[in-house]
Design an enzyme around this catalytic site. Structure first.
Site, PDB file in Angstrom:
ATOM      1  NE  ARG B  26      -4.370  -1.699   2.356  1.00 16.54           N
ATOM      2  CZ  ARG B  26      -5.172  -2.086   1.280  1.00 16.54           C
ATOM      3  NH1 ARG B  26      -5.350  -1.206   0.221  1.00 16.54           N
ATOM      4  NH2 ARG B  26      -6.016  -3.049   1.430  1.00 16.54           N
ATOM      5  NE  ARG B  30      -7.850   7.884   1.493  1.00 22.62           N
ATOM      6  CZ  ARG B  30      -8.152   9.057   0.836  1.00 22.62           C
ATOM      7  NH1 ARG B  30      -7.715  10.205   1.183  1.00 22.62           N
ATOM      8  NH2 ARG B  30      -9.485   8.909   0.182  1.00 22.62           N
ATOM      9  NE  ARG B  39      -9.670   7.958  -3.578  1.00 26.26           N
ATOM     10  CZ  ARG B  39     -10.911   8.400  -3.659  1.00 26.26           C
ATOM     11  NH1 ARG B  39     -11.321   9.744  -3.882  1.00 26.26           N
ATOM     12  NH2 ARG B  39     -11.648   7.854  -2.814  1.00 26.26           N
ATOM     13  CG  ASP B  76      -9.512  -3.203  -5.055  1.00 32.94           C
ATOM     14  OD1 ASP B  76      -9.495  -2.300  -4.390  1.00 32.94           O
ATOM     15  OD2 ASP B  76     -10.189  -4.121  -4.883  1.00 32.94           O
ATOM     16  CE1 TYR B 154     -13.455  -7.591   0.726  1.00 31.86           C
ATOM     17  CE2 TYR B 154     -11.883  -8.846   0.025  1.00 31.86           C
ATOM     18  CZ  TYR B 154     -12.034  -7.915   0.799  1.00 31.86           C
ATOM     19  OH  TYR B 154     -11.428  -7.192   1.819  1.00 31.86           O
TER      20      TYR B 154
END
Lengths: 342, 342
Positions: B26, B30, B39, B76, B154
């Protein structure tokens, strides 16, 4: 009062028994139609927890309906932070939520702890007394508390979390305040469990639900010593320690002076009895999702589990039973254990 | 194109290297002000994933800002179920959500799979091509996919879950449909990863984020064989398998023909290299929450980790970096690894 069924206690003391005792974590709850009927009439979960005769009623329901070898008092681990000064709400389908959380040393300093806050928990002790009387010696009554690290997590996060990074951040950024908070939780938990024993608990279980999210070195520093302090303080009844996911700490857990260790469904009993040489009685560990399977599969898996443990074993799931588990499956699980013999 | 920095690839191939390579799961995200700025201008996460030049831009940001030894394509794991026919939405602060989930064998039968659905994923391959060109050989580019069991979870749950009991129930109640779905996910993943390699990926990582919720016998049946099929199909580049929480399956994972195994922060490297005798290169495993600590502590913990691994090691965290991690801490981590030498 003499117990008519003391199989759980004899097993926990390491005696040779005719078959393993059986109960389920969360057996008093939504799996039972009686529970859902009563719960539907109430304003919420906390009304049930805080009203002694209602808590007693749902505590005894699984003894009647399932024929399990123990009752566990219907309550919540979060009554402890609440008694210390952090109230919580139980949000339907979401779980617990604390409007105010711990953010600093001064927040920790303001909290009450130990015997001083026991007055806030009188409803729990009353629930035990009522249950004890109504159980009338049929089976032992188990009291419980969250382990300090798990309670700490809720007090920092304010709710469940995927990463628990707020609670874990605090351990790194504020270890002094973290230890003070863990000390206060521990003192409160010890006073609480002792009073539960005085109110009739024949055994206690300490749940460390969030054990599995700490690295080993932090579990050794921030969790084990506090569990040890609790275990060493409870002298009159057997203690079960269930550190879910703490496979990496099994060596340390196996050295605790508790009679029983809980085992989650990820763990192979052969590893515990084999290379780790765990001596305590073990409790667990059927996968709760196995109860979604066919009756035949449930029976077979339960028998396999019983054979794998092969003694010094309290039959249970490896986690709390899920609310939508078919009641018939739960009964198959319980009855399979009850028809087993060593 | 020749790589100017091929430390990651040499390490993955088991060569003796001057220091461990370093990157963070990651790292494109962010933690970087550049990412947050970009973003903020977009409609949502999926616009970023689906727009090749934007995905390329954020993929390269950490190479510029942190000086890491690898880029990992911004994407993703859920693009796979989407290509197979189950679209998802990314709900701000909540995570992924699938309006429609898999409930039966016929739902599984309706899904597309394998090379047939690669057309739906062209934007990913384009993102790799653009990234590759813009990286201009500075560092290797990593491609990734979710492991079949995690993708399966998922597709059954429709979102994250505390217990994953829907996905786990399906394994018990509908094993035939479960295996069919896992087969279809696996075929798609293999086609996808091969096309990623053709589009420029120098290495691939398979993430089994939810490995830790299965009992060992189910992980052996429903997860390992599919990971093995993927690993055995990727021939041209090194493969990293990261099964988070699957400590109980380390023995099986260590027998996979992949070059690298990811290690989470719960796992002691001494256990892996010791009693489990794992031969693969290992990647990990600093606790991501350690980066909330002081600069001095981060440096010390990073050095301890490097010493504990002592070679055959790709430095990384034991999980994805948390979004609110201080950038300076991330830099301390990276720079500590880069100044280390064997």
């Amino acid at each position: 009062m003499n117990l008519q069924n003391d199989l759980l206690l004899r097993t926990a003391r390491g005696e040779k028994v005719e078959r393993p005792p059986v109960w389920l974590m969360r057996q008093a709850g939504r799996i039972l139609p009686q529970y859902r009927a009563l719960r539907g009439k109430l304003s919420g979960f906390k009304e049930l927890v805080e009203t002694p005769h209602l808590a007693a009623e749902v505590t005894i329901q699984p003894v009647d309906e399932l024929g399990v070898d123990a009752a566990i008092i219907f309550s919540d681990i979060l009554v402890i932070p609440e008694a210390m000064g952090l109230t919580y709400e139980m949000v339907e389908k979401k779980g617990p939520w604390f409007p105010k959380t711990i953010e600093s040393l001064s927040d920790v300093e303001k909290l009450g702890s130990g015997e001083n806050v026991l007055g806030e928990l009188q409803y729990v002790f009353d629930a035990l007394s009522v249950t004890k009387k109504e159980l009338n010696g049929r089976v032992p009554l188990i009291g419980f508390a969250g382990a300090p690290w798990t309670i700490f997590s809720y007090m920092l996060e304010g709710s469940g979390s995927k990463t628990f990074s707020k609670a874990r951040k605090f351990l790194y950024q504020n270890p002094t305040a973290a230890h003070l908070l863990l000390d206060k939780i521990t003192d409160t938990t010890i006073a609480y469990l002792k009073q539960k024993v005085r109110s009739g608990a024949n055994m206690v279980q300490v749940f460390d639900s969030w054990a599995g999210i700490l690295p080993p070195y932090q579990y050794s520093e921030f969790a084990i010593p506090y569990i040890k302090k609790i275990v060493d303080s409870i002298e009159d009844v057997p203690v079960i320690v269930f550190s879910k996911g703490a496979w990496f700490a099994m060596d340390e857990l196996s050295k605790l002076d508790c009679q029983v260790l809980g085992v989650d469904w990820n763990t192979k009993v052969s590893d515990l009895r084999g290379k780790l040489n765990v001596q305590q009685v073990l409790q667990g560990n059927l996968d709760p999702c196995m109860l979604y399977s066919s009756e035949e599969n449930v029976r077979e898996a339960t028998l396999k589990m019983l054979n794998d443990f092969g003694g010094k074993h309290i039959a249970n799931l490896g986690h709390g039973v899920y609310p939508d588990t078919p009641l018939d499956s739960v009964k198959t699980f319980v009855n399979t254990v009850k028809s087993y013999s060593y």
